[in-house]
Design a protein around this motif. Structure first.
Motif, PDB file in Angstrom:
ATOM      1  N   GLY A 110       0.803  -1.227   0.000  1.00 10.27           N
ATOM      2  CA  GLY A 110       0.000   0.000   0.000  1.00 10.27           C
ATOM      3  C   GLY A 110       0.830   1.267   0.000  1.00 10.27           C
ATOM      4  N   LYS A 111       0.247   2.307  -0.608  1.00 14.29           N
ATOM      5  CA  LYS A 111       0.885   3.621  -0.634  1.00 14.29           C
ATOM      6  C   LYS A 111      -0.190   4.682  -0.413  1.00 14.29           C
ATOM      7  N   VAL A 112      -0.013   5.498   0.619  1.00 12.25           N
ATOM      8  CA  VAL A 112      -0.932   6.577   0.938  1.00 12.25           C
ATOM      9  C   VAL A 112      -0.144   7.877   0.875  1.00 12.25           C
ATOM     10  N   SER A 113      -0.728   8.885   0.190  1.00 10.29           N
ATOM     11  CA  SER A 113      -0.050  10.177   0.116  1.00 10.29           C
ATOM     12  C   SER A 113      -1.066  11.298   0.229  1.00 10.29           C
ATOM     13  N   GLY A 114      -0.621  12.424   0.770  1.00  6.94           N
ATOM     14  CA  GLY A 114      -1.488  13.578   0.930  1.00  6.94           C
ATOM     15  C   GLY A 114      -1.695  13.918   2.384  1.00  6.94           C
ATOM     16  N   LYS A 115      -2.904  14.365   2.711  1.00 10.65           N
ATOM     17  CA  LYS A 115      -3.267  14.738   4.071  1.00 10.65           C
ATOM     18  C   LYS A 115      -4.124  13.625   4.675  1.00 10.65           C
ATOM     19  N   LEU A 116      -3.651  13.054   5.777  1.00  7.09           N
ATOM     20  CA  LEU A 116      -4.340  11.941   6.425  1.00  7.09           C
ATOM     21  C   LEU A 116      -4.708  12.313   7.853  1.00  7.09           C
ATOM     22  N   THR A 117      -5.987  12.194   8.183  1.00  7.53           N
ATOM     23  CA  THR A 117      -6.478  12.361   9.549  1.00  7.53           C
ATOM     24  C   THR A 117      -7.026  11.006   9.981  1.00  7.53           C
ATOM     25  N   TYR A 118      -6.619  10.533  11.158  1.00  9.45           N
ATOM     26  CA  TYR A 118      -6.972   9.173  11.584  1.00  9.45           C
ATOM     27  C   TYR A 118      -7.113   9.108  13.095  1.00  9.45           C
ATOM     28  N   SER A 119      -7.735   8.032  13.572  1.00  7.54           N
ATOM     29  CA  SER A 119      -7.796   7.757  15.001  1.00  7.54           C
ATOM     30  C   SER A 119      -6.680   6.790  15.388  1.00  7.54           C
ATOM     31  N   GLU A 120      -6.518   5.731  14.567  1.00  9.36           N
ATOM     32  CA  GLU A 120      -5.449   4.746  14.777  1.00  9.36           C
ATOM     33  C   GLU A 120      -4.799   4.453  13.430  1.00  9.36           C
ATOM     34  N   ILE A 121      -3.514   4.091  13.455  1.00 13.92           N
ATOM     35  CA  ILE A 121      -2.820   3.763  12.201  1.00 13.92           C
ATOM     36  C   ILE A 121      -1.899   2.569  12.409  1.00 13.92           C
ATOM     37  N   ASP A 122      -1.824   1.731  11.377  1.00 11.57           N
ATOM     38  CA  ASP A 122      -0.951   0.560  11.371  1.00 11.57           C
ATOM     39  C   ASP A 122      -0.322   0.492   9.984  1.00 11.57           C
ATOM     40  N   ILE A 123       1.003   0.607   9.926  1.00 14.24           N
ATOM     41  CA  ILE A 123       1.703   0.537   8.643  1.00 14.24           C
ATOM     42  C   ILE A 123       2.603  -0.688   8.653  1.00 14.24           C
ATOM     43  N   GLU A 124       2.294  -1.643   7.787  1.00 15.32           N
ATOM     44  CA  GLU A 124       3.108  -2.854   7.664  1.00 15.32           C
ATOM     45  C   GLU A 124       4.470  -2.496   7.083  1.00 15.32           C
ATOM     46  N   ARG A 125       5.450  -3.298   7.407  1.00  9.84           N
ATOM     47  CA  ARG A 125       6.781  -3.101   6.832  1.00  9.84           C
ATOM     48  C   ARG A 125       6.668  -3.140   5.308  1.00  9.84           C
ATOM     49  N   GLY A 126       7.160  -2.109   4.640  1.00 14.59           N
ATOM     50  CA  GLY A 126       7.073  -2.000   3.187  1.00 14.59           C
ATOM     51  C   GLY A 126       5.961  -1.057   2.748  1.00 14.59           C
ATOM     52  N   GLY A 127       4.964  -0.832   3.616  1.00 21.15           N
ATOM     53  CA  GLY A 127       3.897   0.118   3.322  1.00 21.15           C
ATOM     54  C   GLY A 127       4.451   1.534   3.325  1.00 21.15           C
ATOM     55  N   GLN A 128       3.837   2.428   2.560  1.00 23.38           N
ATOM     56  CA  GLN A 128       4.370   3.777   2.421  1.00 23.38           C
ATOM     57  C   GLN A 128       3.341   4.841   2.778  1.00 23.38           C
ATOM     58  N   PHE A 129       3.824   5.888   3.429  1.00 26.62           N
ATOM     59  CA  PHE A 129       3.021   7.088   3.632  1.00 26.62           C
ATOM     60  C   PHE A 129       3.893   8.303   3.316  1.00 26.62           C
ATOM     61  N   ILE A 130       3.366   9.199   2.484  1.00 28.61           N
ATOM     62  CA  ILE A 130       4.063  10.436   2.132  1.00 28.61           C
ATOM     63  C   ILE A 130       3.069  11.579   2.305  1.00 28.61           C
ATOM     64  N   GLY A 131       3.389  12.545   3.141  1.00 30.05           N
ATOM     65  CA  GLY A 131       2.494  13.682   3.321  1.00 30.05           C
ATOM     66  C   GLY A 131       2.408  14.109   4.772  1.00 30.05           C
ATOM     67  N   ASN A 132       1.249  14.654   5.127  1.00 35.07           N
ATOM     68  CA  ASN A 132       0.998  15.118   6.494  1.00 35.07           C
ATOM     69  C   ASN A 132      -0.067  14.263   7.133  1.00 35.07           C
TER      70      ASN A 132
END
Length: 125
Positions: free
Chosen positions: A97-119
């Motif tokens: 998975g790849k998530v980019s941009g502005k993210l608002t969340y209550s809980e987050i879990d990023i697996e090894r290799g998963g990507q997040f770029i942004g705020n």
């Protein structure tokens, strides 16, 4: 709906608002949707969406690609999700998975290799 004349799987759906009749929605690989979607239940996206999606639970499949504004209670990302994402519960980004941009969340879990770029910002205090 219209056929774009290219590949047989290239179906372009141009609607301003689509509601699911059975509370769930599935958009398969090869389907492109432009517009707004309101799904009372579960939405599984394996195609391409440009616009807005509002649902209870969202799963972006490995070939799924969503660009736009997303609001959901729970989000699972195996493909790509970008722009303005608001999740009231758990966002899980899998290794593909790849998530980019502005993210608002209550809980987050990023697996090894998963990507997040942004705020990102948490709604938990």
């Amino acid at each position: 709906m219209q056929y774009d004349g290219g590949h047989p799987n290239n179906l372009i759906i141009n609607m301003s608002n689509v509601s699911s009749l059975n509370n769930d929605l599935f958009i398969p690989d090869g389907v492109t949707f432009v517009g707004s979607i309101n799904v009372p239940g579960f939405a599984q996206i394996n195609g391409d969406i440009s616009g807005e999606i509002n649902c209870k639970e969202l799963e972006v499949g490995p070939k799924g690609n969503i660009k736009g504004k997303v609001q959901a209670q729970e989000i699972q990302v195996h493909g790509e999700l970008e722009n303005d994402i608001n999740c009231k519960g758990l966002v899980k980004i899998f290794k593909t998975g790849k998530v980019s941009g502005k993210l608002t969340y209550s809980e987050i879990d990023i697996e090894r290799g998963g990507q997040f770029i942004g705020n990102m910002s948490s709604t938990k205090t």
